[in-house]
Motif scaffolding. Structure first.
Motif, short mmCIF file in Angstrom:
data_model
loop_
_atom_site.label_atom_id
_atom_site.label_comp_id
_atom_site.label_asym_id
_atom_site.label_seq_id
_atom_site.Cartn_x
_atom_site.Cartn_y
_atom_site.Cartn_z
N SER A 142 0.65 -1.06 -0.28
CA SER A 142 -0.23 0.01 0.22
C SER A 142 0.93 1.08 -0.04
N VAL A 143 0.23 2.21 -0.31
CA VAL A 143 0.62 3.59 -0.43
C VAL A 143 1.17 4.71 1.05
N SER A 144 2.21 4.80 1.22
CA SER A 144 2.30 5.54 2.43
C SER A 144 1.29 6.73 3.03
N ALA A 145 1.19 7.23 4.10
CA ALA A 145 0.21 7.69 4.17
C ALA A 145 1.00 9.46 4.69
N THR A 146 2.40 9.65 4.00
CA THR A 146 2.77 10.72 4.21
C THR A 146 2.27 11.30 3.93
N ASN A 147 1.52 12.99 4.34
CA ASN A 147 1.20 14.40 4.72
C ASN A 147 1.66 15.43 3.80
N ASP A 148 2.79 15.48 4.53
CA ASP A 148 3.22 17.28 4.58
C ASP A 148 4.60 17.24 3.52
N MET A 149 4.61 17.72 2.58
CA MET A 149 5.49 17.43 1.73
C MET A 149 7.14 17.58 2.22
N ASN A 150 7.21 18.39 3.63
CA ASN A 150 8.62 18.56 4.20
C ASN A 150 9.49 16.30 4.45
N LYS A 151 7.98 16.38 4.46
CA LYS A 151 9.15 14.65 4.97
C LYS A 151 8.36 13.67 3.43
N ALA A 152 8.04 14.32 2.85
CA ALA A 152 7.71 13.32 1.61
C ALA A 152 8.92 13.30 0.41
N LEU A 153 9.27 11.76 0.02
CA LEU A 153 10.76 11.95 -1.42
C LEU A 153 9.72 11.31 -2.09
N VAL A 154 10.21 12.64 -2.92
CA VAL A 154 9.82 13.02 -4.28
C VAL A 154 10.15 12.43 -5.24
N GLY A 155 9.49 11.37 -5.94
CA GLY A 155 10.09 11.28 -7.61
C GLY A 155 10.53 12.08 -8.25
N MET A 191 9.28 1.17 -12.97
CA MET A 191 9.34 1.56 -11.39
C MET A 191 9.12 2.47 -10.17
N SER A 192 9.43 3.27 -10.85
CA SER A 192 8.62 5.03 -10.13
C SER A 192 7.45 4.45 -9.41
N LEU A 193 6.24 4.56 -10.04
CA LEU A 193 5.01 3.84 -10.21
C LEU A 193 5.15 3.32 -8.61
N CYS A 194 5.79 1.91 -9.27
CA CYS A 194 5.71 1.08 -8.01
C CYS A 194 6.44 1.50 -7.04
N TYR A 195 6.99 2.14 -6.87
CA TYR A 195 7.85 2.78 -6.03
C TYR A 195 6.79 4.00 -4.93
N VAL A 196 5.89 4.26 -5.69
CA VAL A 196 4.25 4.78 -4.95
C VAL A 196 4.27 3.58 -4.34
N ALA A 197 3.72 2.77 -5.57
CA ALA A 197 2.20 1.67 -4.82
C ALA A 197 2.94 1.44 -3.43
N ALA A 198 4.41 0.35 -3.03
CA ALA A 198 5.09 -0.28 -2.44
C ALA A 198 5.54 1.25 -1.20
N GLY A 199 4.66 2.59 -1.35
CA GLY A 199 5.09 3.68 -0.52
C GLY A 199 6.38 3.78 -0.16
N ARG A 200 7.65 3.47 -1.06
CA ARG A 200 8.95 4.31 -1.12
C ARG A 200 9.23 5.57 -1.32
N PHE A 201 8.47 5.96 -2.83
CA PHE A 201 8.62 7.43 -2.76
C PHE A 201 6.78 7.49 -2.62
N ASP A 202 6.97 8.57 -1.68
CA ASP A 202 5.00 9.73 -2.12
C ASP A 202 4.84 10.03 -3.32
N ILE A 203 5.61 10.77 -3.32
CA ILE A 203 4.33 11.51 -4.73
C ILE A 203 5.93 11.36 -6.24
N TRP A 204 5.40 10.61 -7.28
CA TRP A 204 6.20 11.13 -8.37
C TRP A 204 5.86 11.32 -9.60
N CYS A 205 6.26 12.12 -10.84
CA CYS A 205 6.05 12.70 -11.70
C CYS A 205 6.62 12.93 -13.20
#
Length: 267
Positions: A142-155, A191-205
Motif C-alpha cells: 500500500s502507499v505511504s501515509a505521508t501528508n506533509d511535503m517536508n517529510k515526502a520523498l519525491v520522485g 519502477m517509479s510508479l511501483c515505488y509509489v505503490a509500495a510506499g518507497r516514494f510518496d509522490i512521483w511525476c
C-alpha cells in the motif's frame, strides 16, 4: 475472465523476460545499441525480450491486440490489448545501473485490467488486477501515509524532451530541494510508479511518456490505494503523456499547483 489467474500467468511471463534481461546483461555488447532519438536508446536486448513476451502473451490470450514500444509486432488495438515495455530503463541497463524492468498491462477498451512490473536487479514482481489490491512478490502493498511535503520523498524523472521540460524541472528543484525530505531520479517510469505503490516514494511525476511506460504501474498505484492523474489533475487517459502518482494526500495537489504555470511548455 479470471483476472487473478491471468495476472498470475503474466507474472510468470514477465519474470521469464526479466531473467532473459539478466542473462543478456552479463554479456551485453554496448556497440549494438541504437539511438532512436537524442539520448533515447534501444538495443537488441529490448527487441528480443519483446518478441519473447509477445509470443507468450499471444498464447495466453489469443484474442488480444498489442501496443508495444519496440514495434516488433504490428500495433493492433482491439477491445483487449497488451501494452508492453520489454525494458523500461534502457539507459540504466546499458550502464549496468538499477533499476530496469519489464512492464506489461492488459487493457480493455483502453482501461487497465491487469498490471505487472518485474524489476530485474532486485528480483521484485509488482502486480495488480482491477479490484484485487496490489502485491509485491506475493505480499499486499500500500502507499505511504505521508501528508506533509517536508517529510515526502519525491520522485522526479527526466524525459528526453529536455528543452520543453527543463523550465518545469528547474522549478521543481527550486521549490522542492530543501523543502521535501529528498528528491530521487529513478530512470524508469514503471519502477517509479511501483515505488509509489509500495510506499518507497510518496509522490512521483513525469511528462513525455507513453502508455507502455505507465499503464501497468498506474493500475498498481491505484490498487495500492494511491492517486493517479494527468498534469491537469484529471483522470489519466491512454493517450495522455504526463502523469502524477501519489499516496492520495495533499502533496498531490501541491505538485499540481507547481506544474500549472509551466503546463504550456509540455501540453
Amino acid at each position: 475472465m479470471n483476472l487473478e489467474h491471468i495476472t498470475s500467468e503474466v507474472c510468470k511471463i514477465a519474470t521469464e523476460g526479466g531473467h532473459f534481461l539478466a542473462k543478456e546483461r552479463k554479456v551485453f555488447q554496448r556497440n549494438r545499441v541504437e539511438e532512436k532519438n537524442a539520448h533515447d536508446y534501444v538495443s537488441y536486448v529490448d527487441k528480443e525480450t519483446e518478441k519473447l513476451l509477445v509470443k507468450k502473451l499471444s498464447a495466453l490470450l489469443p484474442e488480444a491486440g498489442f501496443v508495444t514500444e519496440e514495434e516488433t509486432i504490428k500495433t493492433e488495438e482491439k477491445d483487449y490489448c497488451w501494452v508492453i515495455d520489454p525494458l523500461d530503463g534502457t539507459t540504466n541497463f546499458i550502464h549496468d545501473n538499477a533499476p530496469y524492468c519489464v512492464s506489461i498491462a492488459l487493457t480493455y477498451k483502453s482501461k487497465p485490467l491487469v498490471g505487472v512490473v518485474y524489476e530485474v536487479c532486485r528480483d521484485e514482481c509488482f502486480y495488480a488486477w482491477k479490484g484485487g489490491n496490489a502485491y509485491l512478490n506475493g505480499k499486499q502493498i500500500s502507499v505511504s501515509a505521508t501528508n506533509d511535503m517536508n517529510k515526502a520523498l519525491v520522485g522526479l524523472d527526466l524525459p528526453y524532451n529536455d528543452k520543453e521540460y527543463k523550465p518545469l524541472m528547474n522549478h521543481f528543484m527550486d521549490q522542492l530541494y530543501g523543502k521535501a525530505s529528498s528528491i530521487r531520479v529513478n530512470g524508469s517510469a514503471a519502477m517509479s510508479l511501483c515505488y509509489v505503490a509500495a510506499g518507497r516514494f510518496d509522490i512521483w511525476c513525469e511528462a513525455f511518456i507513453n502508455p507502455w511506460d505507465f499503464m501497468a504501474g498506474a493500475l498498481i498505484v491505484e490498487e495500492a490505494g494511491g492517486r493517479i492523474s494527468n498534469f491537469e489533475g484529471q483522470e489519466l487517459l491512454f493517450n495522455n503523456h504526463h502523469i502524477v502518482a501519489s499516496n492520495n494526500t495533499v502533496i498531490h495537489d501541491e505538485i499540481l499547483a507547481l506544474i500549472q504555470p509551466f503546463f504550456s511548455f509540455i501540453k
